[in-house]
Scaffold this motif. Sequence first.
Motif, mmCIF file in Angstrom:
data_model
loop_
_atom_site.group_PDB
_atom_site.id
_atom_site.type_symbol
_atom_site.label_atom_id
_atom_site.label_comp_id
_atom_site.label_asym_id
_atom_site.label_seq_id
_atom_site.Cartn_x
_atom_site.Cartn_y
_atom_site.Cartn_z
ATOM 1 N N HIS A 200 0.266 -28.486 -39.259
ATOM 2 C CA HIS A 200 0.444 -27.429 -38.265
ATOM 3 C C HIS A 200 1.733 -26.641 -38.519
ATOM 4 O O HIS A 200 2.709 -27.173 -39.043
ATOM 5 C CB HIS A 200 0.469 -28.035 -36.858
ATOM 6 C CG HIS A 200 0.358 -27.038 -35.755
ATOM 7 N ND1 HIS A 200 1.436 -26.319 -35.284
ATOM 8 C CD2 HIS A 200 -0.712 -26.636 -35.032
ATOM 9 C CE1 HIS A 200 1.038 -25.525 -34.310
ATOM 10 N NE2 HIS A 200 -0.268 -25.680 -34.138
ATOM 11 N N ARG A 201 1.697 -25.381 -38.162
ATOM 12 C CA ARG A 201 2.882 -24.535 -38.195
ATOM 13 C C ARG A 201 4.053 -25.224 -37.469
ATOM 14 O O ARG A 201 3.828 -25.883 -36.452
ATOM 15 C CB ARG A 201 2.514 -23.230 -37.470
ATOM 16 C CG ARG A 201 3.443 -22.069 -37.649
ATOM 17 C CD ARG A 201 2.923 -20.879 -36.861
ATOM 18 N NE ARG A 201 3.692 -19.675 -37.127
ATOM 19 C CZ ARG A 201 3.532 -18.550 -36.431
ATOM 20 N NH1 ARG A 201 2.627 -18.484 -35.476
ATOM 21 N NH2 ARG A 201 4.269 -17.481 -36.726
ATOM 22 N N GLU A 202 5.317 -25.196 -37.951
ATOM 23 C CA GLU A 202 5.853 -24.328 -38.978
ATOM 24 C C GLU A 202 5.977 -24.975 -40.344
ATOM 25 O O GLU A 202 6.836 -24.561 -41.137
ATOM 26 C CB GLU A 202 7.238 -23.821 -38.562
ATOM 27 C CG GLU A 202 7.285 -22.713 -37.519
ATOM 28 C CD GLU A 202 7.268 -23.247 -36.082
ATOM 29 O OE1 GLU A 202 6.942 -22.470 -35.186
ATOM 30 O OE2 GLU A 202 7.523 -24.434 -35.868
ATOM 31 N N TRP A 203 5.145 -25.941 -40.647
ATOM 32 C CA TRP A 203 5.038 -26.465 -42.002
ATOM 33 C C TRP A 203 6.372 -26.955 -42.565
ATOM 34 O O TRP A 203 6.930 -26.399 -43.506
ATOM 35 C CB TRP A 203 4.415 -25.407 -42.926
ATOM 36 C CG TRP A 203 3.214 -24.766 -42.309
ATOM 37 C CD1 TRP A 203 2.052 -25.381 -41.932
ATOM 38 C CD2 TRP A 203 3.063 -23.380 -41.957
ATOM 39 N NE1 TRP A 203 1.193 -24.471 -41.368
ATOM 40 C CE2 TRP A 203 1.778 -23.231 -41.373
ATOM 41 C CE3 TRP A 203 3.871 -22.257 -42.096
ATOM 42 C CZ2 TRP A 203 1.305 -22.012 -40.918
ATOM 43 C CZ3 TRP A 203 3.399 -21.040 -41.638
ATOM 44 C CH2 TRP A 203 2.131 -20.921 -41.048
ATOM 45 N N MET A 204 6.842 -28.062 -41.995
ATOM 46 C CA MET A 204 8.104 -28.672 -42.442
ATOM 47 C C MET A 204 7.752 -29.914 -43.265
ATOM 48 O O MET A 204 7.437 -30.974 -42.714
ATOM 49 C CB MET A 204 8.950 -29.076 -41.234
ATOM 50 C CG MET A 204 9.300 -27.938 -40.288
ATOM 51 S SD MET A 204 10.682 -26.943 -40.864
ATOM 52 C CE MET A 204 12.048 -28.046 -40.576
ATOM 53 N N PRO A 205 7.806 -29.818 -44.587
ATOM 54 C CA PRO A 205 7.380 -30.957 -45.425
ATOM 55 C C PRO A 205 8.415 -32.075 -45.484
ATOM 56 O O PRO A 205 9.577 -31.903 -45.108
ATOM 57 C CB PRO A 205 7.201 -30.315 -46.813
ATOM 58 C CG PRO A 205 7.286 -28.832 -46.604
ATOM 59 C CD PRO A 205 8.115 -28.636 -45.391
ATOM 60 N N ALA A 206 7.969 -33.217 -45.997
ATOM 61 C CA ALA A 206 8.866 -34.339 -46.281
ATOM 62 C C ALA A 206 9.654 -34.034 -47.550
ATOM 63 O O ALA A 206 9.188 -33.297 -48.428
ATOM 64 C CB ALA A 206 8.070 -35.622 -46.453
ATOM 65 N N GLU A 207 10.841 -34.639 -47.660
ATOM 66 C CA GLU A 207 11.742 -34.333 -48.768
ATOM 67 C C GLU A 207 11.090 -34.484 -50.139
ATOM 68 O O GLU A 207 11.192 -33.602 -50.995
ATOM 69 C CB GLU A 207 12.983 -35.228 -48.683
ATOM 70 C CG GLU A 207 13.981 -34.995 -49.812
ATOM 71 C CD GLU A 207 15.164 -35.943 -49.740
ATOM 72 O OE1 GLU A 207 15.924 -36.009 -50.730
ATOM 73 O OE2 GLU A 207 15.339 -36.623 -48.702
ATOM 74 N N LYS A 208 10.393 -35.600 -50.372
ATOM 75 C CA LYS A 208 9.872 -35.833 -51.720
ATOM 76 C C LYS A 208 8.810 -34.811 -52.103
ATOM 77 O O LYS A 208 8.591 -34.546 -53.288
ATOM 78 C CB LYS A 208 9.324 -37.243 -51.853
ATOM 79 C CG LYS A 208 8.135 -37.582 -50.973
ATOM 80 C CD LYS A 208 7.721 -39.022 -51.244
ATOM 81 C CE LYS A 208 6.682 -39.506 -50.288
ATOM 82 N NZ LYS A 208 6.304 -40.912 -50.560
ATOM 83 N N TYR A 209 8.159 -34.208 -51.105
ATOM 84 C CA TYR A 209 7.127 -33.228 -51.420
ATOM 85 C C TYR A 209 7.660 -31.801 -51.445
ATOM 86 O O TYR A 209 7.187 -30.982 -52.235
ATOM 87 C CB TYR A 209 5.950 -33.372 -50.469
ATOM 88 C CG TYR A 209 5.171 -34.639 -50.740
ATOM 89 C CD1 TYR A 209 4.568 -34.856 -51.983
ATOM 90 C CD2 TYR A 209 5.073 -35.646 -49.781
ATOM 91 C CE1 TYR A 209 3.877 -36.031 -52.250
ATOM 92 C CE2 TYR A 209 4.376 -36.820 -50.050
ATOM 93 C CZ TYR A 209 3.788 -36.999 -51.288
ATOM 94 O OH TYR A 209 3.110 -38.163 -51.557
#
Length: 540
Positions: A200-209
């Motif tokens: 879902h927005r706002e699309w905050m990924p995990a560090e490794k990705y």
Amino acid sequence: MKRNLLKSLFIVAVITGIFACTSTPQKEEQKPNIIYIMSDDHGYQAISAYGFGINQTPNIDRIAEGGAIFTRSCVTNSLCAPSRAVLLTGKHSFKNGKVDNVQAFNWDQPNFPKILQANGYQTAMIGKIHLDGIPQGFDFSMVLPGQGNYYNPDFLIEGKKVQKKGYVTEIITETALDWLKNKRDQNKPFCLLYHQKAPHREWMPAEKYYKQYTKMEFEEPATLFDDFEGRGTAAKEAEMNILKHQNWAGDSKLYPEVMDELGIEETSNWGVNAFNNNTGRMDEVQKAAWDAVYQPINEEFKKIYPSIKSDKKELMHWRYERYMQDYLACIASVDEGVGKLLDYLDEAGLADNTIVVYTSDQGFYLGEHGWFDKRFMYKESFRTPLLIRYPKEIKPGTKINKLVQNLDFAPTFLDYAGLETPTEMQGESFRDLVGGKTEQFRDFAYYTYYEYPSIHMVKRHYGVATDRYKLIHFYYDIDEWELYDLEEDPMEMKNVYDDPAYADVREMMHEKLDTAREYYEDSDANDQKYLKAYLDVQAQ
């Protein structure tokens, strides 16, 4: 001789009777476990099993490889909270009362987890539900309040707010695995609703990705620069364009100070607020790792912006790539979690007797027609991913092309559990369909959408779809009809409602729509009822 034979037969009969009376009774057939995995806004285009080549989802694909993939699964209302209400109740939005993200949801009405729970199942809901109130029908619940946050999120655990440190997708997965391994009653069949917030927005990924995906580039869809020629007012006036309507700060991750330096105005206050709130939840270590990747992206944009700021195609290209990098990186974490869960089922010897479903609450635009978000009855929003594995009944590699909807989950799960479907539920079980026992299923799908005027400004509409055609009526502040031939025009670029060559098709589809509305007990009165309720809330 005859007397000896009769004596022998008598002795055998007695012995057989004794064994019959003293043997252990036949054990009741084991009921299947159910794991329902739902992500938020995961477009089918971004699951590699569907063959679009945008990204790789090897673990989600395992469900399709070991079971079935649905190519025309769709929703009844392409919006987060209403879709989840339909899942639980097996009723259309206008029947369960949750027609939009504004109206309250009535947890007191029947839902399939309540029925399973009352019939010996242990139930849990972990993750995002986006319905107000404390979830009913679950022995354990840990849910995000509202939309939830990606970093260091708050959860409502049995109604009590608790903050958990870490990344939301990983926390939800770890909690689901802990419940499966350590918290449930091992002697009961279980039903786990394992719901991710991502992507879902706002699309905050995990560090490794984000370290990986921000280096990648993705092919643009053919309709990225669609001008909507050949369609009506609704498509032309929707506010979902990646270039015009995504937030620079919240969505594209442009730092507010960089925007100030370049003279870029945000599309709304939401964007800067979202950026500050989302990054503000990070601890020092998380924020330092984030800045190490996203600050160089900002610095590079500062260099190229003066030369591209007047070039809409170049700006769209930059924003599209930023969108896809973060969106698909979020999905990578979801896929990783699915893999961990499937591995656990294998290791625990539960795989053969567990139904595993992967789906999303609706479809999503990944740049098609220049859009992001959902809401429309058009294909990318209407169609959803659906993959299901159950080794006892579903053959590996099964493909289903029927118009299954989220309306059908509740009756299907109850069917697998050997329970009757309440008459008020409007969906149909697709157990026999996916199990290869029948090829018969409904020949239409009915759709409604109510949240207007609101964000993205997608007009109110309802419609019906068949294998080949789709008829949509946009109403309230307009009165427009659209008809699409999905065989000749799969990207839905040309409305043929007024084309004389389609006069017979138009008449047939109107009859189909009338039949659907009558069958599901929908009407113009429902439309007006929920319009008034929505406007009343907006006026408060």
